[in-house]
Enzyme design. Structure first.
Site, PDB file in Angstrom:
ATOM      1  N   ASP A  73       0.852  -1.181   0.000  1.00 29.59           N
ATOM      2  CA  ASP A  73       0.000   0.000   0.000  1.00 29.59           C
ATOM      3  C   ASP A  73       0.892   1.236   0.000  1.00 29.59           C
ATOM      4  O   ASP A  73       1.665   1.448   0.939  1.00 29.59           O
ATOM      5  CB  ASP A  73      -0.897  -0.010   1.240  1.00 29.59           C
ATOM      6  CG  ASP A  73      -1.922   1.117   1.244  1.00 29.59           C
ATOM      7  OD1 ASP A  73      -1.756   2.087   0.473  1.00 29.59           O
ATOM      8  OD2 ASP A  73      -2.883   1.039   2.046  1.00 29.59           O
ATOM      9  N   VAL A  74       0.790   2.070  -1.035  1.00 27.49           N
ATOM     10  CA  VAL A  74       1.688   3.222  -1.151  1.00 27.49           C
ATOM     11  C   VAL A  74       1.464   4.260  -0.060  1.00 27.49           C
ATOM     12  O   VAL A  74       2.312   5.139   0.135  1.00 27.49           O
ATOM     13  CB  VAL A  74       1.572   3.904  -2.532  1.00 27.49           C
ATOM     14  CG1 VAL A  74       2.042   2.987  -3.639  1.00 27.49           C
ATOM     15  CG2 VAL A  74       0.157   4.410  -2.785  1.00 27.49           C
ATOM     16  N   LEU A  90       0.143   5.291 -10.816  1.00 26.87           N
ATOM     17  CA  LEU A  90      -1.273   5.110 -11.131  1.00 26.87           C
ATOM     18  C   LEU A  90      -2.021   4.559  -9.918  1.00 26.87           C
ATOM     19  O   LEU A  90      -3.120   4.018 -10.046  1.00 26.87           O
ATOM     20  CB  LEU A  90      -1.456   4.154 -12.311  1.00 26.87           C
ATOM     21  CG  LEU A  90      -1.098   4.668 -13.697  1.00 26.87           C
ATOM     22  CD1 LEU A  90       0.402   4.601 -13.954  1.00 26.87           C
ATOM     23  CD2 LEU A  90      -1.840   3.902 -14.791  1.00 26.87           C
ATOM     24  N   ALA A 131      -0.031  10.043 -12.839  1.00 23.97           N
ATOM     25  CA  ALA A 131      -1.305   9.880 -13.536  1.00 23.97           C
ATOM     26  C   ALA A 131      -2.353  10.700 -12.795  1.00 23.97           C
ATOM     27  O   ALA A 131      -2.909  10.266 -11.793  1.00 23.97           O
ATOM     28  CB  ALA A 131      -1.706   8.412 -13.587  1.00 23.97           C
ATOM     29  N   TYR A 162     -11.282  12.301  -4.207  1.00 19.64           N
ATOM     30  CA  TYR A 162     -10.538  11.980  -5.426  1.00 19.64           C
ATOM     31  C   TYR A 162     -10.086  13.247  -6.146  1.00 19.64           C
ATOM     32  O   TYR A 162      -8.901  13.403  -6.462  1.00 19.64           O
ATOM     33  CB  TYR A 162     -11.411  11.131  -6.342  1.00 19.64           C
ATOM     34  CG  TYR A 162     -10.720  10.663  -7.605  1.00 19.64           C
ATOM     35  CD1 TYR A 162      -9.674   9.746  -7.541  1.00 19.64           C
ATOM     36  CD2 TYR A 162     -11.123  11.108  -8.864  1.00 19.64           C
ATOM     37  CE1 TYR A 162      -9.041   9.298  -8.698  1.00 19.64           C
ATOM     38  CE2 TYR A 162     -10.499  10.664 -10.017  1.00 19.64           C
ATOM     39  CZ  TYR A 162      -9.456   9.767  -9.927  1.00 19.64           C
ATOM     40  OH  TYR A 162      -8.828   9.318 -11.071  1.00 19.64           O
TER      41      TYR A 162
END
Length: 339
Positions: A73-74, A90, A131, A162
């Site tokens: 998990d980034v 991405l 991205a 988002y």
């Protein structure tokens, strides 16, 4: 995963000149990107937590000794990888259902995740491609949307996790360019479709295709007069690759999308026609902050990259419908009334 240093030369055999990390590499777009990078002879490290990505998307690549997968998990610091030449970020839920189900996690992925990957790029002096998304424009007051437009975004609405997460990510990327002299690229991706979309992701193409194939009502938000611009995934990936290998001065942001604007109702009718579906078109209320129009100005991509999408909407939809037929257990007949 711990922070142990991983020497890239131990992951995939012989060291090649270009090694790319694709964060979100098991996702819809990410898996196509991994595939194309391998076809070009590069080594690829696919990093994904499989929240929305699927291992099935990259299973066919597992036999390639230049391809490796790290489940991570980034939002947490990544392993201290070495020998990376380029990073494609991405990593983010990208559909309203996905990011709406975990809005805090979406913000963490886009802000903390981007920060962690930028730090990794800095440590490797790697080129970094972010991205981003057309959602940074919100419900636009300028049409079509050029990269110079700053957007009309509701910062407190249900889509803000988002929209604002991606806007903040862009800020971080350009801050690293200025403060760390990092070689960066920013792509603003407009609506993209094609095989490996999740059938349950809530995007308009997948929604309509699945509903039509199952003979269910095709549900259109509002009147269906709102417009979107649909780019086939192969064209989009080519744009990402061209941007990554462009001169350092071409940092972006650069819009990548199809300038052909299509009303949502017309899309529903086209998909019903392509599938030969008896489905009815049914209108339901529109979600909050749903954009009225969406069309990219791609003059910069044409001028600076020489890029323009060339897959016709009908051709792309036929391929996508065939994919959904197969994963839904239907026949493998070819669709495409344009034949």
């Amino acid at each position: 995963m711990d922070s142990t240093v991983i020497d890239m030369t131990t992951l995939a055999g012989t060291r090649l000149d270009c090694t790319f990390l694709v964060a979100g590499g098991a996702g819809f777009i990410g898996s196509h990107l991994c595939e194309r990078l391998l076809q070009h002879g590069h080594r690829v490290l696919c990093l994904d937590n499989f929240h929305t990505g699927r291992i099935e998307n990259v299973a066919h690549l597992s036999g390639n000794d230049r391809f490796s997968v790290i489940e991570h998990d980034v939002a947490a610091p990544p392993p201290a990888l070495r020998g990376i030449d380029g990073i494609f970020n991405l990593a983010s839920p990208a559909s309203p259902i996905a990011y709406g189900s975990d809005p805090v996690g979406t913000v963490r992925t886009n802000v903390l995740g981007t920060l962690h990957l930028l730090e990794l790029a800095t440590a490797n002096r790697a080129r970094f491609l972010q991205a981003s998304t057309s959602e940074v424009y919100g419900d636009p007051l300028v049409h079509p949307q050029p990269e110079t437009y700053w957007g009309n975004v509701n910062p407190t609405g249900p889509r803000a996790c988002y929209d604002e997460g991606k806007r903040c990510a862009e800020t971080l990327v350009f801050d690293f360019q200025r403060s760390q002299n990092l070689d960066i690229k920013v792509a603003r991706i407009f609506n993209t479709f094609g095989p490996r979309m999740r059938p349950d992701d809530g995007r308009v193409v997948s929604n309509f295709a699945v509903q039509a194939l199952q003979g269910a009502d095709i549900t259109i938000h509002g009147t269906g007069a709102q417009t979107r611009s649909f780019c086939y995934v192969d064209d989009l990936v080519e744009g990402l690759l061209m941007l990554m290998r462009s001169p350092r001065a071409v940092a972006g942001p650069i819009n990548l999308g199809n300038p052909l604007e299509t009303p949502v109702k017309d899309l529903a009718q086209l998909i019903a026609w392509l599938t030969g579906s008896p489905s009815r078109l049914v209108h339901v209320p529109r979600p909050q902050d749903d954009p009225e129009v969406r069309r990219p100005d791609i003059e910069r991509a044409e001028r600076e990259l020489g890029w323009r999408p060339d897959t016709h909407l009908v051709e792309g939809l036929a391929r996508t419908i065939n994919y959904f037929e197969q994963i839904l257990g239907g026949s493998e007949r070819k669709v495409g009334a344009a034949e």
